[in-house]
Design a protein around this motif. Sequence first.
Motif, PDB file in Angstrom:
ATOM      1  N   LEU A   1       0.835  -1.202   0.000  1.00  0.00           N
ATOM      2  CA  LEU A   1       0.000   0.000   0.000  1.00  0.00           C
ATOM      3  C   LEU A   1       0.870   1.252   0.000  1.00  0.00           C
ATOM      4  O   LEU A   1       0.605   2.218  -0.736  1.00  0.00           O
ATOM      5  CB  LEU A   1      -0.897  -0.025   1.241  1.00  0.00           C
ATOM      6  N   ALA A   2       1.924   1.236   0.800  1.00  0.00           N
ATOM      7  CA  ALA A   2       2.802   2.393   0.869  1.00  0.00           C
ATOM      8  C   ALA A   2       3.487   2.629  -0.475  1.00  0.00           C
ATOM      9  O   ALA A   2       3.634   3.776  -0.919  1.00  0.00           O
ATOM     10  CB  ALA A   2       3.841   2.194   1.966  1.00  0.00           C
ATOM     11  N   LEU A   3       3.877   1.529  -1.153  1.00  0.00           N
ATOM     12  CA  LEU A   3       4.520   1.680  -2.465  1.00  0.00           C
ATOM     13  C   LEU A   3       3.551   2.281  -3.471  1.00  0.00           C
ATOM     14  O   LEU A   3       3.890   3.214  -4.211  1.00  0.00           O
ATOM     15  CB  LEU A   3       5.015   0.311  -2.954  1.00  0.00           C
ATOM     16  N   VAL A   4       2.310   1.764  -3.470  1.00  0.00           N
ATOM     17  CA  VAL A   4       1.310   2.294  -4.402  1.00  0.00           C
ATOM     18  C   VAL A   4       1.051   3.765  -4.117  1.00  0.00           C
ATOM     19  O   VAL A   4       0.978   4.603  -5.022  1.00  0.00           O
ATOM     20  CB  VAL A   4       0.005   1.467  -4.281  1.00  0.00           C
ATOM     21  N   ASN A   5       0.971   4.075  -2.843  1.00  0.00           N
ATOM     22  CA  ASN A   5       0.736   5.452  -2.434  1.00  0.00           C
ATOM     23  C   ASN A   5       1.858   6.360  -2.923  1.00  0.00           C
ATOM     24  O   ASN A   5       1.619   7.455  -3.460  1.00  0.00           O
ATOM     25  CB  ASN A   5       0.645   5.479  -0.897  1.00  0.00           C
ATOM     26  N   LEU A   6       3.089   5.871  -2.779  1.00  0.00           N
ATOM     27  CA  LEU A   6       4.246   6.657  -3.192  1.00  0.00           C
ATOM     28  C   LEU A   6       4.223   6.891  -4.698  1.00  0.00           C
ATOM     29  O   LEU A   6       4.391   8.018  -5.179  1.00  0.00           O
ATOM     30  CB  LEU A   6       5.526   5.921  -2.772  1.00  0.00           C
TER      31      LEU A   6
ATOM     32  N   MET B   1       1.615   9.375  -5.720  1.00  0.00           N
ATOM     33  CA  MET B   1       2.003  10.766  -5.475  1.00  0.00           C
ATOM     34  C   MET B   1       3.037  11.236  -6.491  1.00  0.00           C
ATOM     35  O   MET B   1       2.978  12.378  -6.970  1.00  0.00           O
ATOM     36  CB  MET B   1       2.548  10.890  -4.042  1.00  0.00           C
ATOM     37  N   MET B   2       3.963  10.336  -6.903  1.00  0.00           N
ATOM     38  CA  MET B   2       4.958  10.723  -7.902  1.00  0.00           C
ATOM     39  C   MET B   2       4.286  11.038  -9.221  1.00  0.00           C
ATOM     40  O   MET B   2       4.594  12.049  -9.868  1.00  0.00           O
ATOM     41  CB  MET B   2       5.987   9.586  -8.085  1.00  0.00           C
ATOM     42  N   VAL B   3       3.336  10.203  -9.618  1.00  0.00           N
ATOM     43  CA  VAL B   3       2.635  10.430 -10.888  1.00  0.00           C
ATOM     44  C   VAL B   3       1.874  11.745 -10.829  1.00  0.00           C
ATOM     45  O   VAL B   3       1.913  12.560 -11.760  1.00  0.00           O
ATOM     46  CB  VAL B   3       1.673   9.253 -11.168  1.00  0.00           C
TER      47      VAL B   3
ATOM     48  N   ALA C   1       2.567  14.946 -13.169  1.00  0.00           N
ATOM     49  CA  ALA C   1       1.538  15.437 -14.076  1.00  0.00           C
ATOM     50  C   ALA C   1       1.219  16.904 -13.822  1.00  0.00           C
ATOM     51  O   ALA C   1       0.915  17.652 -14.748  1.00  0.00           O
ATOM     52  CB  ALA C   1       0.275  14.590 -13.923  1.00  0.00           C
ATOM     53  N   THR C   2       1.250  17.331 -12.560  1.00  0.00           N
ATOM     54  CA  THR C   2       0.790  18.686 -12.265  1.00  0.00           C
ATOM     55  C   THR C   2       1.911  19.707 -12.265  1.00  0.00           C
ATOM     56  O   THR C   2       1.669  20.885 -12.472  1.00  0.00           O
ATOM     57  CB  THR C   2       0.102  18.731 -10.879  1.00  0.00           C
ATOM     58  N   ARG C   3       3.148  19.302 -12.018  1.00  0.00           N
ATOM     59  CA  ARG C   3       4.191  20.310 -11.815  1.00  0.00           C
ATOM     60  C   ARG C   3       5.144  20.428 -12.998  1.00  0.00           C
ATOM     61  O   ARG C   3       6.021  21.264 -12.996  1.00  0.00           O
ATOM     62  CB  ARG C   3       5.012  19.975 -10.572  1.00  0.00           C
ATOM     63  N   SER C   4       5.030  19.559 -14.019  1.00  0.00           N
ATOM     64  CA  SER C   4       5.978  19.672 -15.118  1.00  0.00           C
ATOM     65  C   SER C   4       5.444  20.614 -16.186  1.00  0.00           C
ATOM     66  O   SER C   4       4.289  20.890 -16.258  1.00  0.00           O
ATOM     67  CB  SER C   4       6.243  18.289 -15.707  1.00  0.00           C
TER      68      SER C   4
END
Lengths: 194, 364
Positions: B347-352, B355-357, B361-364
């Motif tokens: 779950l923590a990996l999926v969460n991480l 958040m990276m995706v 998507a929003t900051r580039s």
Amino acid sequence: MRADDPSLKRIEPPTLKWHEKVYVPTILQGLAVTGRHILGVAVASQQVTVQYPEEQHVPSPNYRGVHRLNKDEQGRVKCVACMLCATACPAHCIDIVGTTAPPEWPDREKYPASFVIDELRCIYCGMCEEACPVEAIELTGLYDITGLSREEMIYDKAKLLSVYDVTRDAEPMKYTQVPAEASAPTRILPPLSH
Amino acid sequence: MLVLIGIVIKMLVVVGVTQGAVAYLILVERKVAAYAQDRIGPNRCGPFALIQPLADGAKMLLKEDVIPGYVNKPLYLLAPLIAIVTATIGFAVVPFGPVGVSAPGVSLPFGMGDYKVDFQIAPAIDIGIVYVFAVGSLAVYAVILAGWASNNKYSFIGGLRSSAQLISYEIPLGLSILPTVLLAGSLDLNAIINYQDALGESLPFGLGSLGFLGWGVFTCPIGFLIFLTSAFAETNRLPFDLPESEQELIGGFHTEYSAMKFGMFFLGEYLHVITVSFLTVVLFFGGWDLPGLSQEQVGWIPALLKTGVLVGKVALMIVFMMWIRWTLPRFRYDQLMDLAWKALIPLALVNLVAMMVFLQATRS
């Protein structure tokens, strides 16, 4: 009973639903339960304990505490030294020495010259009370008996009679009145089925 | 020189306050425990049992200190020290008030200039979280050494359980905070607080006026849950207190300890609870942030107000940990491992990754 007996009912363990598998909703339910208890005591004083030396706990009427020897209307000990209580006692803590009753007591043959209960041996099961045919021995609601030695905890006749004097007003004798008729079973029990 | 004196003063204050707080936390724990069980709890020592911690401390110090003959003495004596030291030095980078630009200053006499009072022992450490985690995982040495040195099978099992538990829960603990760190773009605890404060006030659609929606608990709720669960396991608190397990291990690793050595394990555990609560508040509840407080406010009054808010949140967090303790039964050992390896880490990996995706998507 055999393992494949058709009257046996098999019960499967309940399977967890999805909201139970993720723990969180059920943990919240649990938190609500404990939260109610914590707030109930903190805010509404719903504790079940009492502050003992200042507040005295009042046991329920059928509590089995220290014994007493009942007296009849003339102040005599009711016991007739029949030894039924001593026989019924599973802990063998009752020791009775009976002697012939004096001639001015025409209602009985014997009375206890000595009646000793070892309160440390007693398991407070109440079987002496049930065995007694004349309602002479009863268990009271007194629970805070203490002693500095084992000898002090062996109660003789005088002490057991004094327990009656102390508890007479708070706990009148249970069977002095004949039970009313209404105390018979109010409904007919169904026939026993196999 | 001036900085050094300031740090020493801050160290004394922080150590004094936290050790005092631990004494009273034990009282609070006993009270919460009593209330949850419909009892009243300690109430004889002074008004509201406020002198009870002193009585407890006196008892701990005056009791006979038994060192059994069969223990490995150097390690046996070392273990409680490790428990306290590792729990204490974690505070070095935990901010307990405003730091940096919003920290208040004092002007010193005799022309020694101004001194900026950062509410943190070691301010401006860029890897604050890494330091706290590194020191926090050292605490397991206390448990393992105590279990090993006691030369007692129950203590030994407790120590072994602790090592396995720590190895398992370090991973989700580390992974769970990474989304927050990615979002704030820093490992510095102050930068994370400031980011949550700024984010909360800059949200669109009028949400910014609420002021608290930038907290980590709203931006990464799953990370928060994983962090909280792992934090309970890291501090050996119920429902994950397998190293102690009064019922089957007779106290586990501290079975053979008595008097103040036992008290030191107790102290270490509660210091750990305080550290973890500070971390939770800083990472997921905005630190000193409340609607109306922001990092632009400078001066003593906002600074003290922020410290009060932060400490208040930490107190609530600690009470919550005690509340959980009386709600959940202890996990079985295989359930404990299942939870870490089969649920929390994936779950923590999926969460991480999510958040990276999202950030890509929003900051580039």
